[in-house]
Design a protein around this motif. Sequence first.
Motif: not given
Length: 295
Positions: A100, A104, A164, A224, A240, A244
């Motif tokens: 992740d 990102t 998240y 991801s 998530l 994102q």
Amino acid sequence: MLQSKHSEAFLAVAETGSFEQAALRLNITASAVTLRLQTLEKKLGHVLIVRERPCRPTLAGQSLLHYLQHSKLLEHNFLQNLTGQTANAFYQVNIATNADSLATWLLPLLKDLLIEEKIVIHFQVDDQSQTHHLLEAGLVNACVTTESEAMKGCVAEYLGEMHYRFVATPDFIQRWFGQGVTRNALRAAPALIFNEKDDLHTQSIQKNFGLNPSQYPHYFIPSSTAFFDAITMGLGYGWLPDYQSKDLLAAGKLIELSTELSIDLALYWHHWNQQSVQLQKLTAVVLQHAKDHMC
């Protein structure tokens, strides 16, 4: 005992998973690779490679693989630090990170520095709770991890938190969670899990609803970007990062199922005490700007 040509043959097979690919890497025949590997196995008294498709190292082979990779990294770092650069003028750094972070904030954060300083990175991706083991084994120069304690000879520095959210599409929620997020609903609804190491998902469901993965349907999607796509196309529910999900949540294309099930994942940057100039610059950028890139 560890003659270079024999070790190179083993390393090539272990890393490519094929005698044919190893032969292409070494520019020799597959039979020559086989002969060199057999010679090494005879000298060490252990079978090192399981001859399957793909080939994989045995337990003894895994130990040798880690030793050779560590030695290769040490030699590479020594030559880089001695000469200031590699033969093609780029400096190589090895970093372990969770998927992740790589998908990102991490790569956009480092982009300008990598271009300006001519640094190339070999990333190794693992669960955020496991990446520090690669540093401990000497296979990387630095890592992003949830481990807060630095091991001997290393420094651990706090980066910030990745937030998240527990999300799904409106259609998915209407079909599977019409009566809310309940234990019975979770037993029926398909979940999205990154892989078998994904404690972020499995521990939260276990803690809050007493369910383990054997008690509910689930996908393993160890990418991801594919994981994000799977949620947005309505295949399942999952967690998530804000990086994102925030725009889709604002647009109503995703819905947060429960704010109480959100997760704040604290991340740390680990590196060896002794760093090259390039890694010092990279570390400085990561520490200075990471919090701004985590949502």
